[in-house]
Design a protein around this motif. Structure first.
Motif, PDB file in Angstrom:
ATOM      1  N   ARG A 143       0.808  -1.221   0.000  1.00  0.00           N
ATOM      2  CA  ARG A 143       0.000   0.000   0.000  1.00  0.00           C
ATOM      3  C   ARG A 143       0.842   1.273   0.000  1.00  0.00           C
ATOM      4  NH1 ARG A 143      -4.586  -0.773   4.351  1.00  0.00           N
ATOM      5  NH2 ARG A 143      -2.825  -1.224   5.690  1.00  0.00           N
ATOM      6  N   ALA A 144       2.145   1.156  -0.194  1.00  0.00           N
ATOM      7  CA  ALA A 144       3.043   2.315  -0.137  1.00  0.00           C
ATOM      8  C   ALA A 144       2.617   3.414  -1.097  1.00  0.00           C
ATOM      9  CB  ALA A 144       4.481   1.887  -0.421  1.00  0.00           C
ATOM     10  N   ALA A 145       2.452   3.066  -2.360  1.00  0.00           N
ATOM     11  CA  ALA A 145       2.077   4.073  -3.359  1.00  0.00           C
ATOM     12  C   ALA A 145       0.700   4.656  -3.054  1.00  0.00           C
ATOM     13  CB  ALA A 145       2.094   3.463  -4.761  1.00  0.00           C
ATOM     14  N   GLU A 146      -0.218   3.817  -2.594  1.00  0.00           N
ATOM     15  CA  GLU A 146      -1.576   4.274  -2.251  1.00  0.00           C
ATOM     16  C   GLU A 146      -1.537   5.305  -1.121  1.00  0.00           C
ATOM     17  OE1 GLU A 146      -5.271   2.367   0.223  1.00  0.00           O
ATOM     18  OE2 GLU A 146      -4.254   1.051  -1.202  1.00  0.00           O
ATOM     19  N   TRP A 147      -0.762   5.024  -0.076  1.00  0.00           N
ATOM     20  CA  TRP A 147      -0.686   5.966   1.056  1.00  0.00           C
ATOM     21  C   TRP A 147      -0.049   7.285   0.639  1.00  0.00           C
ATOM     22  CZ3 TRP A 147       1.449   1.566   4.484  1.00  0.00           C
ATOM     23  CH2 TRP A 147       0.399   0.881   5.077  1.00  0.00           C
ATOM     24  N   ILE A 148       1.029   7.203  -0.121  1.00  0.00           N
ATOM     25  CA  ILE A 148       1.694   8.427  -0.566  1.00  0.00           C
ATOM     26  C   ILE A 148       0.761   9.236  -1.467  1.00  0.00           C
ATOM     27  CG2 ILE A 148       3.609   9.360  -1.929  1.00  0.00           C
ATOM     28  CD1 ILE A 148       4.480   8.341   0.826  1.00  0.00           C
ATOM     29  N   GLU A 149       0.071   8.568  -2.377  1.00  0.00           N
ATOM     30  CA  GLU A 149      -0.883   9.244  -3.269  1.00  0.00           C
ATOM     31  C   GLU A 149      -2.019   9.865  -2.466  1.00  0.00           C
ATOM     32  OE1 GLU A 149      -2.306  10.981  -6.480  1.00  0.00           O
ATOM     33  OE2 GLU A 149      -0.481   9.781  -6.500  1.00  0.00           O
ATOM     34  N   ASP A 150      -2.545   9.097  -1.519  1.00  0.00           N
ATOM     35  CA  ASP A 150      -3.644   9.562  -0.670  1.00  0.00           C
ATOM     36  C   ASP A 150      -3.233  10.821   0.100  1.00  0.00           C
ATOM     37  OD1 ASP A 150      -6.223   9.314   0.549  1.00  0.00           O
ATOM     38  OD2 ASP A 150      -5.298   8.346   2.290  1.00  0.00           O
ATOM     39  N   ALA A 151      -2.058  10.769   0.717  1.00  0.00           N
ATOM     40  CA  ALA A 151      -1.577  11.918   1.498  1.00  0.00           C
ATOM     41  C   ALA A 151      -1.240  13.099   0.591  1.00  0.00           C
ATOM     42  CB  ALA A 151      -0.358  11.521   2.318  1.00  0.00           C
ATOM     43  N   SER A 152      -0.572  12.826  -0.522  1.00  0.00           N
ATOM     44  CA  SER A 152      -0.136  13.893  -1.418  1.00  0.00           C
ATOM     45  C   SER A 152      -1.295  14.587  -2.124  1.00  0.00           C
ATOM     46  CB  SER A 152       0.842  13.348  -2.459  1.00  0.00           C
ATOM     47  OG  SER A 152       1.985  12.862  -1.811  1.00  0.00           O
ATOM     48  N   SER A 153      -2.442  13.930  -2.184  1.00  0.00           N
ATOM     49  CA  SER A 153      -3.602  14.557  -2.823  1.00  0.00           C
ATOM     50  C   SER A 153      -4.268  15.586  -1.916  1.00  0.00           C
ATOM     51  CB  SER A 153      -4.616  13.494  -3.254  1.00  0.00           C
ATOM     52  OG  SER A 153      -5.199  12.880  -2.117  1.00  0.00           O
ATOM     53  N   THR A 154      -3.903  15.593  -0.639  1.00  0.00           N
ATOM     54  CA  THR A 154      -4.415  16.594   0.292  1.00  0.00           C
ATOM     55  C   THR A 154      -3.749  17.926  -0.033  1.00  0.00           C
ATOM     56  OG1 THR A 154      -4.684  14.896   1.986  1.00  0.00           O
ATOM     57  CG2 THR A 154      -4.642  17.185   2.746  1.00  0.00           C
ATOM     58  N   ALA A 155      -4.537  18.973  -0.141  1.00  0.00           N
ATOM     59  CA  ALA A 155      -4.045  20.277  -0.600  1.00  0.00           C
ATOM     60  C   ALA A 155      -2.773  20.729   0.125  1.00  0.00           C
ATOM     61  CB  ALA A 155      -5.134  21.326  -0.464  1.00  0.00           C
ATOM     62  N   GLY A 156      -2.735  20.635   1.424  1.00  0.00           N
ATOM     63  CA  GLY A 156      -1.589  21.132   2.177  1.00  0.00           C
ATOM     64  C   GLY A 156      -0.355  20.255   2.100  1.00  0.00           C
ATOM     65  N   LEU A 157      -0.484  19.041   1.553  1.00  0.00           N
ATOM     66  CA  LEU A 157       0.651  18.124   1.516  1.00  0.00           C
ATOM     67  C   LEU A 157       1.282  17.984   0.137  1.00  0.00           C
ATOM     68  CD1 LEU A 157      -0.510  15.248   3.885  1.00  0.00           C
ATOM     69  CD2 LEU A 157       1.023  17.139   4.359  1.00  0.00           C
ATOM     70  N   GLN A 158       0.783  18.714  -0.824  1.00  0.00           N
ATOM     71  CA  GLN A 158       1.369  18.628  -2.155  1.00  0.00           C
ATOM     72  C   GLN A 158       2.774  19.202  -2.120  1.00  0.00           C
ATOM     73  OE1 GLN A 158      -1.596  20.627  -4.470  1.00  0.00           O
ATOM     74  NE2 GLN A 158      -2.906  18.833  -4.543  1.00  0.00           N
ATOM     75  N   GLY A 159       3.722  18.404  -2.559  1.00  0.00           N
ATOM     76  CA  GLY A 159       5.105  18.860  -2.618  1.00  0.00           C
ATOM     77  C   GLY A 159       5.887  18.780  -1.319  1.00  0.00           C
ATOM     78  N   VAL A 160       5.312  18.190  -0.252  1.00  0.00           N
ATOM     79  CA  VAL A 160       6.089  18.068   0.991  1.00  0.00           C
ATOM     80  C   VAL A 160       7.171  17.008   0.809  1.00  0.00           C
ATOM     81  CG1 VAL A 160       4.158  18.780   2.475  1.00  0.00           C
ATOM     82  CG2 VAL A 160       4.607  16.336   2.111  1.00  0.00           C
ATOM     83  N   PRO A 161       8.268  17.140   1.545  1.00  0.00           N
ATOM     84  CA  PRO A 161       9.319  16.121   1.471  1.00  0.00           C
ATOM     85  C   PRO A 161       8.788  14.754   1.907  1.00  0.00           C
ATOM     86  CG  PRO A 161      10.139  18.103   2.540  1.00  0.00           C
ATOM     87  CD  PRO A 161       8.647  18.258   2.398  1.00  0.00           C
ATOM     88  N   ILE A 162       9.238  13.720   1.205  1.00  0.00           N
ATOM     89  CA  ILE A 162       8.837  12.350   1.518  1.00  0.00           C
ATOM     90  C   ILE A 162      10.098  11.518   1.660  1.00  0.00           C
ATOM     91  CG2 ILE A 162       7.651  10.280   0.666  1.00  0.00           C
ATOM     92  CD1 ILE A 162       5.837  12.194  -0.968  1.00  0.00           C
ATOM     93  N   ALA A 163      10.149  10.717   2.738  1.00  0.00           N
ATOM     94  CA  ALA A 163      11.250   9.772   2.929  1.00  0.00           C
ATOM     95  C   ALA A 163      10.674   8.368   2.992  1.00  0.00           C
ATOM     96  CB  ALA A 163      12.016  10.074   4.213  1.00  0.00           C
ATOM     97  N   ILE A 164      11.292   7.471   2.263  1.00  0.00           N
ATOM     98  CA  ILE A 164      10.947   6.056   2.347  1.00  0.00           C
ATOM     99  C   ILE A 164      12.062   5.413   3.163  1.00  0.00           C
ATOM    100  CG2 ILE A 164      10.530   3.923   1.079  1.00  0.00           C
ATOM    101  CD1 ILE A 164       9.787   5.748  -1.347  1.00  0.00           C
ATOM    102  N   ILE A 165      11.727   5.009   4.374  1.00  0.00           N
ATOM    103  CA  ILE A 165      12.726   4.413   5.257  1.00  0.00           C
ATOM    104  C   ILE A 165      12.696   2.903   5.070  1.00  0.00           C
ATOM    105  CG2 ILE A 165      13.354   3.979   7.655  1.00  0.00           C
ATOM    106  CD1 ILE A 165      12.619   6.813   8.281  1.00  0.00           C
ATOM    107  N   LEU A 166      13.831   2.373   4.665  1.00  0.00           N
ATOM    108  CA  LEU A 166      13.949   0.935   4.433  1.00  0.00           C
ATOM    109  C   LEU A 166      14.703   0.279   5.568  1.00  0.00           C
ATOM    110  CD1 LEU A 166      14.933   0.800   0.652  1.00  0.00           C
ATOM    111  CD2 LEU A 166      12.654   0.613   1.666  1.00  0.00           C
ATOM    112  N   ASP A 167      14.102  -0.740   6.138  1.00  0.00           N
ATOM    113  CA  ASP A 167      14.759  -1.597   7.104  1.00  0.00           C
ATOM    114  C   ASP A 167      14.814  -2.979   6.456  1.00  0.00           C
ATOM    115  OD1 ASP A 167      15.937  -2.443   9.489  1.00  0.00           O
ATOM    116  OD2 ASP A 167      14.021  -2.942  10.399  1.00  0.00           O
ATOM    117  N   GLY A 168      15.523  -3.887   7.040  1.00  0.00           N
ATOM    118  CA  GLY A 168      15.556  -5.248   6.533  1.00  0.00           C
ATOM    119  C   GLY A 168      16.822  -5.562   5.763  1.00  0.00           C
ATOM    120  N   SER A 169      16.984  -6.829   5.470  1.00  0.00           N
ATOM    121  CA  SER A 169      18.227  -7.323   4.895  1.00  0.00           C
ATOM    122  C   SER A 169      18.486  -6.833   3.467  1.00  0.00           C
ATOM    123  CB  SER A 169      18.232  -8.845   4.921  1.00  0.00           C
ATOM    124  OG  SER A 169      17.100  -9.338   4.211  1.00  0.00           O
ATOM    125  N   LEU A 170      17.443  -6.449   2.731  1.00  0.00           N
ATOM    126  CA  LEU A 170      17.632  -6.020   1.344  1.00  0.00           C
ATOM    127  C   LEU A 170      17.729  -4.501   1.194  1.00  0.00           C
ATOM    128  CD1 LEU A 170      15.000  -8.373  -0.309  1.00  0.00           C
ATOM    129  CD2 LEU A 170      17.459  -8.738  -0.116  1.00  0.00           C
TER     130      LEU A 170
END
Length: 195
Positions: free
Chosen positions: A100-127
């Protein structure tokens, strides 16, 4: 002293370790795991961030946004409270954490005040360190980087470690600095439009 602040929304699957990560960030000397109830709703934690280039400290407020909600508009309400950035926490060794990563980012970014805010994808795990070589991971992450300007932050082992190492802390600090600058630029652009 009245510190400036930035507010960061934290997204990710319910059991991925968002609360644990934020606990490690805000209380680096506390090795005890945080106790959270995944049904509890949004939670807030605060870090007193010492700027890399000096100057006044900045409060970094983390709002952990529930991944499961009973009402479809509840996340939208949380997005509308004035977030300055978004963090998406994923485990590179557990593919379902990306579903659901893309869905959440799209959902949040579609909110007027969140367009263009910095986004970080934090990766944990062996890969995490070699995510570009993994076709499945890169097919999800690359479009978010290209379309949203998301930054990928490799924090391999961050959730299982007692404390974040110096490299991990530095990567997060750079993201906070980027968010502080982005917020200042937005404020300046808004002031210019008003005048």
């Amino acid at each position: 002293m009245n510190n400036a602040s930035i507010r960061i929304g934290v997204l990710g699957e319910a059991t991925i370790g968002r609360s644990e990560l934020i606990n490690r960030i805000c209380r680096p000397l506390n090795s005890a795991p945080s106790i959270t109830n995944i049904q509890a709703g949004p939670t807030v934690d605060v870090l007193d961030f010492e700027r890399l280039e000096g100057g006044d400290n900045v409060w970094v407020e983390f709002l952990i946004i529930p991944s499961e909600t009973r009402h479809p508009s509840s996340r939208q309400m949380l997005y509308s409270i004035g977030l300055d950035a978004l963090i998406l926490v994923c485990d590179s060794s557990v593919p379902r954490t990306f579903l659901r990563a893309a869905e959440w980012i799209e959902d949040a970014s579609s909110t007027a005040g969140l367009q263009g805010v910095p986004i970080a994808i934090i990766l944990d795990g062996s890969l995490a360190a070699d995510w570009k070589a993994n076709t499945m991971l890169s097919s999800i992450i690359d479009p978010l980087v290209a379309s949203r300007g998301a930054r990928v932050i490799d924090l391999s082992g961050c959730i299982s470690a007692a404390v974040l190492d110096t490299r991990q802390q530095r990567l997060l600090s750079l993201f906070y600095e980027h968010t502080i600058c982005s917020k200042a630029q937005k404020r300046t652009a808004t002031a210019d439009r008003v005048c």
